[in-house]
Design a protein around this motif. Structure first.
Motif, short mmCIF file in Angstrom:
data_model
loop_
_atom_site.label_atom_id
_atom_site.label_comp_id
_atom_site.label_asym_id
_atom_site.label_seq_id
_atom_site.Cartn_x
_atom_site.Cartn_y
_atom_site.Cartn_z
N ASP A 1 0.76 -1.18 -0.08
CA ASP A 1 -0.04 0.01 0.11
C ASP A 1 0.91 1.21 0.05
O ASP A 1 0.45 2.32 -0.46
CB ASP A 1 -0.96 -0.23 1.36
N GLU B 1 2.07 1.76 -3.41
CA GLU B 1 0.94 2.26 -4.10
C GLU B 1 1.04 3.89 -4.06
O GLU B 1 0.66 4.60 -4.96
CB GLU B 1 -0.24 1.53 -4.16
N GLU B 2 0.95 4.23 -2.84
CA GLU B 2 0.86 5.65 -2.31
C GLU B 2 2.15 6.30 -3.22
O GLU B 2 1.80 7.49 -3.89
CB GLU B 2 0.93 5.76 -0.97
N THR C 1 3.53 5.48 -5.86
CA THR C 1 3.34 5.59 -7.44
C THR C 1 2.26 6.49 -7.57
O THR C 1 2.22 7.17 -8.65
CB THR C 1 2.84 4.12 -7.73
N SER C 2 1.29 6.62 -6.80
CA SER C 2 0.14 7.72 -6.94
C SER C 2 0.88 9.06 -7.09
O SER C 2 0.37 9.97 -7.64
CB SER C 2 -1.07 7.55 -6.06
N ILE C 3 1.62 9.34 -5.85
CA ILE C 3 2.38 10.59 -5.88
C ILE C 3 2.90 11.05 -7.18
O ILE C 3 3.10 11.92 -7.68
CB ILE C 3 3.01 10.45 -4.76
N ALA D 1 2.69 9.82 -10.13
CA ALA D 1 1.74 9.90 -11.33
C ALA D 1 1.15 11.29 -11.19
O ALA D 1 1.10 12.28 -12.19
CB ALA D 1 0.72 9.24 -11.34
N THR D 2 0.82 11.87 -9.99
CA THR D 2 0.21 13.15 -9.78
C THR D 2 0.87 14.18 -10.13
O THR D 2 0.82 15.22 -10.76
CB THR D 2 -0.42 13.23 -8.39
N GLU E 1 1.55 14.52 -13.89
CA GLU E 1 0.45 15.25 -14.43
C GLU E 1 0.72 16.58 -14.16
O GLU E 1 0.38 17.40 -15.13
CB GLU E 1 -0.91 14.61 -13.80
#
Length: 410
Positions: A236, A239-240, A242-244, A246-247, A250
């Protein structure tokens, strides 16, 4: 309410800045009215032999409307024109000497000329032409019933009214042209200031993009490599990260698209890394080489990049102003950090004295103040304050107070 105010008549010269100029039409109309009223009665009765009651009525009709001419010159002309024509016809009923002017006695000519000035200051060219044609037509028509024949003096009103209308209208149009030119210059200066402000804001946005993009890239790289640098990360947490990443990517893409809108062909050189406090020394050295003695007090504080960039640009513009407007003036540049209860502050101070040769002309004559506009925008952007102004000895002072704490910057 607006339509009522627009329909309300305005006095002649009501837009003048001086109170005495605004009162001038009223004063002239009052003097003419007071002077012509008894004079007309006296001349019509004593010299022309007209009945006293009729002479008084004609005098009032020919003189009193001059006060109305201050606000409604065309209506006043209608009354006075009719009264003058009626007076000419009334004089046909009496036997007066041939030496006396007819159809319009001297007092009527004086009042009519004053009325023509009021008309020329208010009405359009077409209206003035119709007024003169009516005057000339009435003068010519009355000439057919002249009691002692016609001569050049009988056309005096036609000639004088035409010259008066022409000259007064030319003066009014010249004044209007100068007023419009002054308004356009004011508008142009305001537009130049606004355009300069917008260009400076766009430039600041481009520079801040480079600063923020660096931090976003660091965040992306750290988030992407966290799984390789840190052992035993739970799924988890990975994943956090990875999300950071990606954001952050972007957001970085959005900023680059925005940068594409803000940058133009002339701004390609701004792709280099943005300067900060460490580059101020190079500015000072370049200014010294330009012939300006500069005393520099550096600061090695670790400041946010946006604050460092703003400090650099403020010093850059201030030194450029010294070179342009006070070449050779002794200058002091100081960058220091100050701590207080309100938080840490970066103090940027640029003070120059008077130029060594006051009689020599500066390199640039006008002062548009556009550099100060850029300084104020940069200081406002980071939540600081700016104080600029001349010194009693003829020098100039630029002092900026830039917050360094994260709380103040936000």
């Amino acid at each position: 309410m607006t339509s009522v105010e627009e329909d309300r008549p305005r006095a002649l010269l009501a837009g003048a800045s001086s109170r005495w100029v605004r009162l001038l039409p009223w004063g002239v109309a009052f003097v003419l009215c007071v002077a012509l009223l008894p004079t007309t009665i006296q001349v019509l009765t004593a010299d022309y032999g007209l009945n006293g009651g009729l002479a008084s009525a004609l005098a009032v009709a020919q003189s009193a409307p001059l006060l109305l001419a201050v606000v409604r010159p065309l209506r006043a002309w209608c009354v006075i024109f009719a009264a003058d024509a009626a007076g000419a016809l009334a004089l046909l009923t009496v036997d007066f000497e041939e030496r006396l002017l007819w159809p319009f006695p001297p007092m009527e000519i004086v009042g009519y000329i004053g009325l023509c000035v009021a008309l020329a200051l208010r009405e359009r060219r077409r209206t003035l032409l119709l007024v003169w044609l009516a005057t000339a037509g009435a003068n010519a028509g009355l000439g057919f019933v002249a009691p002692h024949g016609t001569d050049a003096m009988s056309l005096l009103l036609t000639i004088l009214s035409g010259v008066t209308l022409l000259l007064a209208a030319a003066l009014r149009e010249r004044y209007e042209a100068q007023r419009r030119l002054a308004e356009q210059e004011t508008i142009s200066e305001a537009e130049r200031g606004r355009r300069t402000l917008l260009e400076e804001r766009a430039r600041i946005a481009r520079e801040l993009h480079d600063v923020v993009a660096h931090h976003m890239s660091v965040i992306t790289v750290q988030a992407d490599t966290a799984a390789y640098r840190l052992d035993g990360l739970p799924p988890d947490v990975q994943e956090e990260f990875t999300s950071i990443a990606a954001t952050a990517r972007e957001s970085l893409g959005e900023m680059r698209r925005l940068l594409g809108v803000l940058r133009n062909e002339e701004a390609q050189g701004e792709l280099v890394p943005q300067p900060g406090l460490t580059r101020i020394g190079q500015l000072v050295e370049a200014t010294v080489r330009a012939g300006v003695p500069v005393e520099f007090t550096p600061c090695d504080a670790d400041v946010p990049e946006a604050v460092g960039l703003s400090a650099y640009r403020i010093v850059q513009e201030a030194l450029a102003n010294v070179v342009r407007h006070a070449p050779g003036a002794p200058t002091r540049v100081s960058v220091s950090e100050s701590a207080s209860e309100d938080g840490a502050r970066l103090i940027v101070l640029v003070v120059n004295g008077p130029p060594p040769e006051p009689s020599a002309a500066p390199l640039e004559e006008g002062d548009t103040g556009h550099g100060l506009v850029g300084m104020r925008e940069r200081v406002r952007l980071v939540g600081g304050t700016l104080d600029t102004g001349p010194l009693p000895d003829g020098g100039f002072r630029v002092a900026a107070l830039l917050p360094l704490t994260e709380k103040d910057l936000t």
